[in-house]
Design a protein around this motif. Structure first.
Motif, PDB file in Angstrom:
ATOM      1  N   THR A 167      10.967  -7.805 -13.632  1.00 29.08           N
ATOM      2  CA  THR A 167      10.780  -7.242 -11.955  1.00 29.08           C
ATOM      3  C   THR A 167      10.098  -6.005 -12.177  1.00 29.08           C
ATOM      4  O   THR A 167      10.845  -5.120 -12.557  1.00 29.08           O
ATOM      5  CB  THR A 167      11.451  -7.618 -11.613  1.00 29.08           C
ATOM      6  N   VAL A 168       9.184  -5.870 -11.511  1.00 33.63           N
ATOM      7  CA  VAL A 168       8.702  -4.036 -11.053  1.00 33.63           C
ATOM      8  C   VAL A 168      10.087  -3.591 -10.613  1.00 33.63           C
ATOM      9  O   VAL A 168      10.686  -3.481  -9.549  1.00 33.63           O
ATOM     10  CB  VAL A 168       7.517  -3.833 -10.167  1.00 33.63           C
ATOM     11  N   HIS A 169       9.726  -2.355 -11.384  1.00 28.23           N
ATOM     12  CA  HIS A 169      11.310  -1.600 -11.603  1.00 28.23           C
ATOM     13  C   HIS A 169      13.112  -1.473 -11.438  1.00 28.23           C
ATOM     14  O   HIS A 169      13.321  -1.009 -11.429  1.00 28.23           O
ATOM     15  CB  HIS A 169      11.248  -0.758  -9.554  1.00 28.23           C
ATOM     16  N   GLY A 185       2.654  -7.168  -8.701  1.00 35.78           N
ATOM     17  CA  GLY A 185       3.582  -5.661  -9.101  1.00 35.78           C
ATOM     18  C   GLY A 185       2.771  -5.572 -10.260  1.00 35.78           C
ATOM     19  O   GLY A 185       2.426  -3.942 -10.040  1.00 35.78           O
ATOM     20  N   ALA A 186       1.474  -6.512 -10.812  1.00 37.45           N
ATOM     21  CA  ALA A 186       0.860  -5.302 -12.480  1.00 37.45           C
ATOM     22  C   ALA A 186      -0.095  -4.468 -11.887  1.00 37.45           C
ATOM     23  O   ALA A 186      -0.182  -3.555 -13.306  1.00 37.45           O
ATOM     24  CB  ALA A 186       0.258  -6.494 -12.971  1.00 37.45           C
ATOM     25  N   ALA A 187      -0.604  -4.150 -10.820  1.00 39.68           N
ATOM     26  CA  ALA A 187      -1.131  -3.008 -10.497  1.00 39.68           C
ATOM     27  C   ALA A 187      -1.580  -2.055  -9.916  1.00 39.68           C
ATOM     28  O   ALA A 187      -1.718  -1.202  -9.076  1.00 39.68           O
ATOM     29  CB  ALA A 187      -2.896  -3.262 -10.132  1.00 39.68           C
ATOM     30  N   LEU A 188       0.185  -2.210  -9.716  1.00 42.14           N
ATOM     31  CA  LEU A 188       0.859  -0.901  -9.064  1.00 42.14           C
ATOM     32  C   LEU A 188       0.392   0.547  -9.082  1.00 42.14           C
ATOM     33  O   LEU A 188      -0.135   0.681 -10.552  1.00 42.14           O
ATOM     34  CB  LEU A 188       2.706  -1.119  -8.663  1.00 42.14           C
ATOM     35  N   PRO A 189      -0.104   1.459  -8.693  1.00 40.26           N
ATOM     36  CA  PRO A 189      -0.686   2.786  -8.950  1.00 40.26           C
ATOM     37  C   PRO A 189       0.547   3.075  -9.940  1.00 40.26           C
ATOM     38  O   PRO A 189       1.223   3.223  -9.771  1.00 40.26           O
ATOM     39  CB  PRO A 189      -1.172   3.162  -8.279  1.00 40.26           C
ATOM     40  N   GLY A 190      -0.340   3.612 -11.732  1.00 42.53           N
ATOM     41  CA  GLY A 190       0.234   4.713 -12.163  1.00 42.53           C
ATOM     42  C   GLY A 190       1.622   3.576 -12.988  1.00 42.53           C
ATOM     43  O   GLY A 190       2.194   4.324 -13.245  1.00 42.53           O
ATOM     44  N   TRP A 191       1.664   2.841 -12.166  1.00 42.11           N
ATOM     45  CA  TRP A 191       2.610   1.741 -13.468  1.00 42.11           C
ATOM     46  C   TRP A 191       2.092   0.697 -14.495  1.00 42.11           C
ATOM     47  O   TRP A 191       2.826   1.668 -15.607  1.00 42.11           O
ATOM     48  CB  TRP A 191       3.323   0.250 -12.375  1.00 42.11           C
ATOM     49  N   ARG A 192       1.586  -0.073 -14.899  1.00 43.27           N
ATOM     50  CA  ARG A 192       0.969  -0.060 -16.158  1.00 43.27           C
ATOM     51  C   ARG A 192       0.027   0.636 -16.689  1.00 43.27           C
ATOM     52  O   ARG A 192      -0.770  -0.053 -18.008  1.00 43.27           O
ATOM     53  CB  ARG A 192       0.763  -1.573 -15.579  1.00 43.27           C
ATOM     54  N   GLY A 193      -1.241   1.240 -15.731  1.00 46.51           N
ATOM     55  CA  GLY A 193      -2.208   1.442 -16.498  1.00 46.51           C
ATOM     56  C   GLY A 193      -3.278   1.363 -15.734  1.00 46.51           C
ATOM     57  O   GLY A 193      -4.098   0.665 -14.879  1.00 46.51           O
ATOM     58  N   ALA A 194      -4.369   2.729 -16.175  1.00 48.42           N
ATOM     59  CA  ALA A 194      -6.142   2.072 -15.496  1.00 48.42           C
ATOM     60  C   ALA A 194      -6.567   0.842 -15.768  1.00 48.42           C
ATOM     61  O   ALA A 194      -6.837   0.692 -14.352  1.00 48.42           O
ATOM     62  CB  ALA A 194      -6.708   3.513 -15.797  1.00 48.42           C
ATOM     63  N   THR A 195      -5.943   0.165 -16.418  1.00 48.44           N
ATOM     64  CA  THR A 195      -7.104  -0.743 -16.233  1.00 48.44           C
ATOM     65  C   THR A 195      -6.516  -2.951 -15.238  1.00 48.44           C
ATOM     66  O   THR A 195      -7.058  -4.035 -15.566  1.00 48.44           O
ATOM     67  CB  THR A 195      -7.060  -0.988 -18.166  1.00 48.44           C
ATOM     68  N   SER A 196      -4.941  -1.922 -14.983  1.00 49.43           N
ATOM     69  CA  SER A 196      -4.759  -3.519 -14.476  1.00 49.43           C
ATOM     70  C   SER A 196      -4.736  -4.038 -13.179  1.00 49.43           C
ATOM     71  O   SER A 196      -5.558  -3.583 -12.381  1.00 49.43           O
ATOM     72  CB  SER A 196      -3.129  -2.294 -14.662  1.00 49.43           C
ATOM     73  N   ILE A 197      -4.801  -4.958 -13.453  1.00 46.67           N
ATOM     74  CA  ILE A 197      -5.259  -6.240 -12.453  1.00 46.67           C
ATOM     75  C   ILE A 197      -4.207  -7.300 -11.635  1.00 46.67           C
ATOM     76  O   ILE A 197      -2.838  -7.586 -12.681  1.00 46.67           O
ATOM     77  CB  ILE A 197      -6.314  -6.914 -12.541  1.00 46.67           C
ATOM     78  N   GLY A 201      -3.994  -1.064  -7.412  1.00 43.50           N
ATOM     79  CA  GLY A 201      -4.365  -2.731  -6.577  1.00 43.50           C
ATOM     80  C   GLY A 201      -2.245  -2.827  -5.858  1.00 43.50           C
ATOM     81  O   GLY A 201      -2.492  -3.805  -6.139  1.00 43.50           O
ATOM     82  N   ASP A 202      -1.789  -1.749  -5.118  1.00 44.79           N
ATOM     83  CA  ASP A 202      -1.076  -1.843  -4.321  1.00 44.79           C
ATOM     84  C   ASP A 202      -0.402  -3.547  -3.513  1.00 44.79           C
ATOM     85  O   ASP A 202      -1.832  -3.401  -2.693  1.00 44.79           O
ATOM     86  CB  ASP A 202      -0.383  -0.978  -3.856  1.00 44.79           C
TER      87      ASP A 202
END
Length: 536
Positions: A312-314, A241-253, A518-519
């Motif tokens: 965990t995300v969210h 879940g690291a690259a969920l849009p708008g979650w951790r930042g524009a460089t997240s993978i 990266g959803d």
């Protein structure tokens, strides 16, 4: 909360075939029905539930070999929280893998955790809960080390941590001496098993491409130190879940693969190896790449996927507050978390919520599960893409070997059971294609630093858009002229492109996502372990 297949209130006719088989194992073990729900039935002993090797019908147990708790310096949840969530999202087995460091070791390490492991087992009789360790491999990355339950399970992990952990011993630099220490560590585990100190022990390399410090020669060295102990690697890392849009930042993978090559990285890896492809590690995702180079030697090397759950995300929980004068270095355990009511930072999913490793067994128990892993009866998926898959080549299934005459034609039978209910994201997964990947087996690598398998490519790609329920694909295999292996892969078809080694090798494989976009629920894949074909 129980998954449907473990809930006596759900009639069997509403279950998918995998759910029916898992329920059958629970019933045989005395863990289905009122007793199991009440939690009053003890977990079977490691020797319980005889594993019938002559029974070709497998039940597939879902699990996660990489889960952290408050005994890891960078995690958040208690053992009880993790076990409850695993019960909710459906795994049959899980491994607690705490990080080694000064605080963990000084507080007693695995010995300090052991009472809570036993409590978690007693409170969750349906789950096979293993105690393990996330080993800092000397000169390299991390690995899961775990044992079957026994009188000395915690003591053996404790001894291993003190004698062989690269971080604890400050043996992280890439030197021949440190590489040898990693090999010595594996041989020590094998010796403990032979001596009967533990009933069984396994090692799986974690997130192997994340930092670029697991060189091909090192990976081969760990496997060759004892292939019955070092059985494979994470095909896909946690932190999906690291690259969920708008979650951790524009460089997240996805996977938190956000590291560029460093001075510690092996210089032979290409730039694309430092990001995930379809959420999977580059070593696995590249057709003709490092995983295939291992398989091309004719030796089984399994892949897995897991949550690597820390945060965990969210989720709305935060770490608890330290009493005055206390910290992780002097306690070896974080304070219990506190619910804030608002989402907190995190990259992970709960065990079983997104990543699933399926292991084929013929009996229910700890050692049966480990035997299934060792035998390579493994397939993995993301986002509950499939309810089940059964792969047979003249009766031989995943991880097995078939001997044929030179020039013989074969038919691969693949029985797919599509997703029958919405996943934990609320959508019904749809499989778009099934790919057959074929490689030649040509013996041990002449150059142990080589990560390519030039004779491996996608041999067939079958479009299955719109097909639902259970169906069997009968796929003809071109005449066998040399030893080979076959493995399968497939996806929801929403993000495909030419593989890293070109469209002639892999025309529509997994590809990297845009940083920060990266959803994982919109790009899901399944992979199976190989079947080997020998020629007489």
């Amino acid at each position: 909360m129980l998954p449907e297949w473990a809930d006596p209130a759900v009639p069997e006719e509403k279950l998918d075939p995998q759910g029916v088989s898992r329920r059958g194992l629970l019933r045989t073990a005395g863990l289905f029905g009122g007793l199991a729900v009440a939690g009053s039935v003890a977990m079977p002993s490691p020797a319980a539930a005889h594993d019938r090797d002559d029974d070709p019908q497998l039940a597939w147990l879902v699990g996660d070999h990489h889960v952290h708790s408050v005994y890891s310096h960078d995690a958040k949840y208690t053992f009880a929280q993790q076990a409850r969530r695993a019960a909710q999202f459906g795994p049959d087995w899980m491994v607690f893998t705490e990080h080694s460091n000064v605080g963990h070791a000084n507080a007693g390490g695995a010995l300090a955790e052991h009472a809570e492991v036993l409590t978690a087992r007693a409170e969750n009789p349906r789950l096979l809960i293993f105690q393990g360790l996330e080993w800092y491999i000397p000169a390299a990355e991390h690995a899961t080390v775990f044992t079957a339950p026994g009188d000395s399970e915690a003591e053996i992990l404790r001894q291993f941590e003190l004698a062989y952990d690269g971080k604890l011993l400050n043996r992280t630099t890439d030197t021949p001496e440190n590489q040898q220490l990693a090999v010595d560590a594996i041989r020590w585990l094998a010796a403990r098993k032979r001596a009967g100190d533990v009933p069984d022990v396994l090692v799986l390399a974690n997130h192997p491409s994340r930092l670029g410090i697991d060189s091909p020669a090192e990976v081969r060295g760990w496997r060759d130190a004892d292939p019955s102990i070092v059985i494979g690697m994470e095909g896909a890392p946690g932190a999906q879940g690291a690259a969920l849009p708008g979650w951790r930042g524009a460089t997240s993978i996805r996977g938190e693969y956000e590291n560029k090559p460093s001075t510690s990285s092996w210089t032979g890896f290409p730039a694309e190896s430092y990001v995930t492809h379809g959420g999977f590690d580059w070593m696995t995702a590249t057709v003709g790449g490092m995983w295939d180079a291992m398989l091309a030697e004719g030796k089984l090397f399994s892949i897995t996927t897991n949550s690597d759950n820390h945060r965990t995300v969210h989720d709305t929980w935060r770490n608890g507050d330290w009493p005055a004068g206390q910290n992780f270095d002097n306690t070896g355990k974080l304070p219990d978390p506190v619910d804030t009511g608002t989402p907190q930072p995190g990259s992970d999913f709960w065990p079983g919520q997104f990543s699933r490793t399926h292991v084929g067994v013929t009996g229910y128990g700890y050692r049966q599960l480990m035997a299934g892993l060792r035998a390579g009866r493994v397939w993995v998926d993301h986002g509950q893409l499939l309810d089940g898959i059964d792969v047979r080549l003249n009766g031989v299934t995943l991880g097995g070997r078939l001997t044929v005459r030179r020039g013989q034609r074969l038919t691969l039978e693949v029985t797919v059971t599509t997703a029958s209910r919405p996943n934990y994201h609320g959508e019904l997964p749809k499989l778009a294609h099934v790919d057959v990947i074929r490689g030649a087996v040509r013996g041990p690598a002449r150059d142990r630093t080589d990560w390519r398998a030039p004779a491996t490519r996608v041999a067939r790609s079958i479009d299955v858009h719109g097909r639902t329920g259970t169906y069997t694909l009968r796929i003809p295999i071109d005449p066998i002229t040399e030893p080979a292996y076959l493995r399968l892969r497939g996806s929801d078809g929403r993000r495909n492109g030419p593989g890293p080694l070109g469209a002639q090798i892999d025309p529509r494989g997994p590809i990297p996502h845009e940083p920060g976009n990266g959803d994982p629920w919109l790009d899901t894949w399944f992979y199976t372990n190989p079947i080997f074909i020998d020629v007489r």
